[in-house]
Design a protein around this motif. Sequence first.
Motif, mmCIF file in Angstrom:
data_model
loop_
_atom_site.group_PDB
_atom_site.id
_atom_site.type_symbol
_atom_site.label_atom_id
_atom_site.label_comp_id
_atom_site.label_asym_id
_atom_site.label_seq_id
_atom_site.Cartn_x
_atom_site.Cartn_y
_atom_site.Cartn_z
ATOM 1 N N ASP A 205 0.856 -1.164 0.000
ATOM 2 C CA ASP A 205 0.000 0.000 0.000
ATOM 3 C C ASP A 205 0.909 1.237 0.000
ATOM 4 O OD1 ASP A 205 -3.013 0.795 0.808
ATOM 5 O OD2 ASP A 205 -1.562 2.208 1.671
ATOM 6 N N ILE A 206 0.576 2.203 -0.836
ATOM 7 C CA ILE A 206 1.493 3.340 -1.015
ATOM 8 C C ILE A 206 1.741 4.106 0.288
ATOM 9 C CG2 ILE A 206 -0.341 4.874 -1.892
ATOM 10 C CD1 ILE A 206 1.978 6.018 -3.761
ATOM 11 N N ASP A 207 0.726 4.193 1.150
ATOM 12 C CA ASP A 207 0.930 4.904 2.415
ATOM 13 C C ASP A 207 1.925 4.160 3.300
ATOM 14 O OD1 ASP A 207 -0.810 7.065 1.876
ATOM 15 O OD2 ASP A 207 -2.524 5.739 2.226
ATOM 16 N N ASP A 208 1.874 2.847 3.257
ATOM 17 C CA ASP A 208 2.852 2.065 4.016
ATOM 18 C C ASP A 208 4.261 2.271 3.467
ATOM 19 O OD1 ASP A 208 0.989 1.038 5.744
ATOM 20 O OD2 ASP A 208 0.601 -0.754 4.545
ATOM 21 N N THR A 209 4.371 2.303 2.137
ATOM 22 C CA THR A 209 5.681 2.516 1.515
ATOM 23 C C THR A 209 6.271 3.858 1.975
ATOM 24 O OG1 THR A 209 4.956 1.275 -0.421
ATOM 25 C CG2 THR A 209 6.920 2.628 -0.696
ATOM 26 N N ILE A 210 5.436 4.887 1.965
ATOM 27 C CA ILE A 210 5.918 6.211 2.382
ATOM 28 C C ILE A 210 6.396 6.166 3.838
ATOM 29 C CG2 ILE A 210 5.190 8.600 2.862
ATOM 30 C CD1 ILE A 210 3.424 8.407 0.324
ATOM 31 N N GLY A 211 5.601 5.530 4.693
ATOM 32 C CA GLY A 211 5.981 5.432 6.102
ATOM 33 C C GLY A 211 7.309 4.719 6.296
ATOM 34 N N ILE A 212 7.484 3.616 5.595
ATOM 35 C CA ILE A 212 8.723 2.841 5.713
ATOM 36 C C ILE A 212 9.919 3.663 5.234
ATOM 37 C CG2 ILE A 212 9.974 0.849 4.772
ATOM 38 C CD1 ILE A 212 7.137 -0.574 4.755
ATOM 39 N N LEU A 213 9.734 4.324 4.091
ATOM 40 C CA LEU A 213 10.828 5.131 3.539
ATOM 41 C C LEU A 213 11.219 6.267 4.486
ATOM 42 C CD1 LEU A 213 9.845 5.302 -0.235
ATOM 43 C CD2 LEU A 213 12.079 4.608 0.627
ATOM 44 N N GLU A 214 10.222 6.909 5.095
ATOM 45 C CA GLU A 214 10.524 8.010 6.021
ATOM 46 C C GLU A 214 11.317 7.498 7.222
ATOM 47 O OE1 GLU A 214 6.956 11.237 5.119
ATOM 48 O OE2 GLU A 214 6.579 9.588 6.514
ATOM 49 N N ASP A 215 10.882 6.371 7.765
ATOM 50 C CA ASP A 215 11.613 5.780 8.895
ATOM 51 C C ASP A 215 13.041 5.417 8.493
ATOM 52 O OD1 ASP A 215 9.262 5.962 10.200
ATOM 53 O OD2 ASP A 215 8.897 3.800 10.407
ATOM 54 N N LEU A 216 13.139 4.817 7.316
ATOM 55 C CA LEU A 216 14.449 4.342 6.846
ATOM 56 C C LEU A 216 15.424 5.503 6.710
ATOM 57 C CD1 LEU A 216 16.141 1.943 5.736
ATOM 58 C CD2 LEU A 216 15.364 2.587 3.469
ATOM 59 N N ILE A 217 14.941 6.587 6.109
ATOM 60 C CA ILE A 217 15.826 7.724 5.884
ATOM 61 C C ILE A 217 16.317 8.302 7.205
ATOM 62 C CG2 ILE A 217 15.753 10.140 5.085
ATOM 63 C CD1 ILE A 217 14.189 8.758 2.610
ATOM 64 N N GLU A 218 15.424 8.343 8.172
ATOM 65 C CA GLU A 218 15.824 8.827 9.501
ATOM 66 C C GLU A 218 16.931 7.941 10.075
ATOM 67 O OE1 GLU A 218 13.105 9.372 13.213
ATOM 68 O OE2 GLU A 218 12.201 10.406 11.484
ATOM 69 N N GLU A 219 16.726 6.631 9.976
ATOM 70 C CA GLU A 219 17.722 5.692 10.511
ATOM 71 C C GLU A 219 19.063 5.808 9.799
ATOM 72 O OE1 GLU A 219 16.729 1.400 11.820
ATOM 73 O OE2 GLU A 219 15.023 2.050 10.610
ATOM 74 N N LEU A 220 18.979 5.974 8.476
ATOM 75 C CA LEU A 220 20.219 6.039 7.697
ATOM 76 C C LEU A 220 20.973 7.337 7.972
ATOM 77 C CD1 LEU A 220 19.235 4.480 4.239
ATOM 78 C CD2 LEU A 220 20.237 3.369 6.232
ATOM 79 N N GLU A 221 20.216 8.414 8.177
ATOM 80 C CA GLU A 221 20.874 9.691 8.519
ATOM 81 C C GLU A 221 21.667 9.526 9.813
ATOM 82 O OE1 GLU A 221 17.517 12.315 8.382
ATOM 83 O OE2 GLU A 221 17.978 12.992 6.335
ATOM 84 N N GLU A 222 21.078 8.780 10.718
ATOM 85 C CA GLU A 222 21.741 8.510 11.993
ATOM 86 C C GLU A 222 23.031 7.720 11.761
ATOM 87 O OE1 GLU A 222 21.984 9.394 15.746
ATOM 88 O OE2 GLU A 222 20.298 10.057 14.503
ATOM 89 N N ARG A 223 22.939 6.705 10.934
ATOM 90 C CA ARG A 223 24.119 5.883 10.621
ATOM 91 C C ARG A 223 25.225 6.736 9.988
ATOM 92 N NH1 ARG A 223 22.698 -0.116 8.127
ATOM 93 N NH2 ARG A 223 22.104 -1.058 10.114
ATOM 94 N N VAL A 224 24.812 7.586 9.053
ATOM 95 C CA VAL A 224 25.804 8.421 8.365
ATOM 96 C C VAL A 224 26.491 9.343 9.371
ATOM 97 C CG1 VAL A 224 26.087 10.294 6.688
ATOM 98 C CG2 VAL A 224 24.696 8.298 6.097
ATOM 99 N N LYS A 225 25.688 9.897 10.280
ATOM 100 C CA LYS A 225 26.236 10.795 11.295
ATOM 101 C C LYS A 225 27.304 10.082 12.116
ATOM 102 C CE LYS A 225 22.732 13.570 12.627
ATOM 103 N NZ LYS A 225 21.593 13.702 13.569
ATOM 104 N N LYS A 226 27.030 8.805 12.426
ATOM 105 C CA LYS A 226 27.979 8.026 13.238
ATOM 106 C C LYS A 226 29.097 7.411 12.404
ATOM 107 C CE LYS A 226 24.582 6.356 16.605
ATOM 108 N NZ LYS A 226 23.746 5.153 16.729
ATOM 109 N N GLY A 227 28.999 7.570 11.094
ATOM 110 C CA GLY A 227 30.009 6.980 10.216
ATOM 111 C C GLY A 227 29.883 5.479 10.092
#
Lengths: 373, 243
Positions: A205-227
């Motif tokens: 469902d497209i709304d689920d896809t958007i939710g997952i992507l938003e969460d993922l990007i937040e998590e990845l930003e965190e990873r990038v920050k920590k290297g």
Amino acid sequence: MMKLKAIEKLMQKFASRKEQLYKQKEEGRKVFGMFCAYVPIEIILAANAIPVGLCGGKNDTIPIAEEDLPRNLCPLIKSSYGFKKAKTCPYFEASDIVIGETTCEGKKKMFELMERLVPMHIMHLPHMKDEDSLKIWIKEVEKLKELVEKETGNKITEEKLKETVDKVNKVRELFYKLYELRKNKPAPIKGLDVLKLFQFAYLLDIDDTIGILEDLIEELEERVKKGEGYEGKRILITGCPMVAGNNKIVEIIEEVGGVVVGEESCTGTRFFENFVEGYSVEDIAKRYFKIPCACRFKNDERVENIKRLVKELDVDGVVYYTLQYCHTFNIEGAKVEEALKEEGIPIIRIETDYSESDREQLKTRLEAFIEMI
Amino acid sequence: MILGIDVGSTTTKMVLMEDSKIIWYKIEDIGVVIEEDILLKMVKEIEQKYPIDKIVATGYGRHKVSFADKIVPEVIALGKGANYFFNEADGVIDIGGQDTKVLKIDKNGKVVDFILSDKCAAGTGKFLEKALDILKIDKNEINKYKSDNIAKISSMCAVFAESEIISLLSKKVPKEGILMGVYESIINRVIPMTNRLKIQNIVFSGGVAKNKVLVEMFEKKLNKKLLIPKEPQIVCCVGAILV
């Protein structure tokens, strides 16, 4: 490294998608099956219907398909047909109608046989890229709109269309962000996780896809920050789609010391690149018309795209992936190889199918390639 | 001393080297189906005669050698090995049991590009072996068969070629002519690969390189001499030690 929560959520959503879809169907929503990134899902969503991708990625359904189809045919086409014939794909069985399109010869002619098993509507995708062809395509998208309205009984209003254009553009924007994050060294996410994301984006469902992507990007930003991330030779995959069930090449690459940082494919950039600019049917048609698939004549944008991705994602080597008997991508590979070699970008061309029989040979080649670059 | 073990698809090669010199080697007629404890037993036997400091594994079955200190992909090993035997080499053709490899290498034996035959047995050692089976020719007597009348084998596919050979036999075409046709079909498959990589000084390795008649035909078609070590089957194994 810790597992990504967003990917775990993706897997959960996928596991429960079948149930959710049948519930949505019970609520009166129509399901439109599709076979290609060329189908403008905005139109389907605007009528409160649900688009689902149906391309087959499994070897299991090929034998039954070969009762009707020739053996020397692309595995994706055979697998897709086999799923319908065997009635084993819940998404296929949920589809009220299936949208096909005139992309490659194999699919086009397979649809003629599939039409006997399920109601279908075929869109004429012109292979040329000139103005006249664009006009044909715009008309095809208009026809799709009429069909969707008729099938669902829902009028596609300007307001509804605007809403869905914004929504699908949102998905594109998030995928762009994901690619932006993948430019980092080390790569914050494994290619296998991203591949699953693309595969399931065709189903969820497209709304689920958007939710997952938003969460993922937040998590990845965190990873990038920590290297944090994955070291290894940075690989761009280009070529045929790797639809759900077909993860072989990415698995091998990441097993032998590579990390996939980008995929120029229908389960990759061709899924999200270019926004719909405007809110008319014509604006929507124009965005899809630009998708650089090898079935088009003089598809030079694709070569340019690959070169751009190599630079942007700081790629060490390109894996050109062709499904056996996919003539369009296979032949276009010669042009891509030539262009990349001219620029000194290492490339290896791999041709395979859905069987496991060549896994060891592929491993030998990819291992050597990764060691070489 | 370093022991190299190359577990190929049809044979296993072992080489012992010290300071870039080959001390000892052995080729066993068993390939990837070899059991690990048999390998281990073989190593123990060598150890009684020579002090082994390190074990390196390569080849299709390299992951079977779990006791190895290092595992090297065979393409990388092959480039290094070719450079060891022929310093001037810029390319390698290796016709193995499982596949055919063509490599372009730099002056240090580093692989800069390579092509491997795809999901297909045409033009590989397996294809030749299969043909010998049908023709009932002993592998060790292969160099006795030679003819100027080359039978045409048009099929590129090993499976179809098999039925083509049978049909030639039924037409009473002489064995040696058919065998020459098999050679030609293998060579015709490899030449475009060498052209694609634009290589000049080519090392020919792998078991098929021991076939004098095939080599002669190959050189004629390429219009140049191939560089062939005295023992072409150990090139990859030697390279693995040197990587």
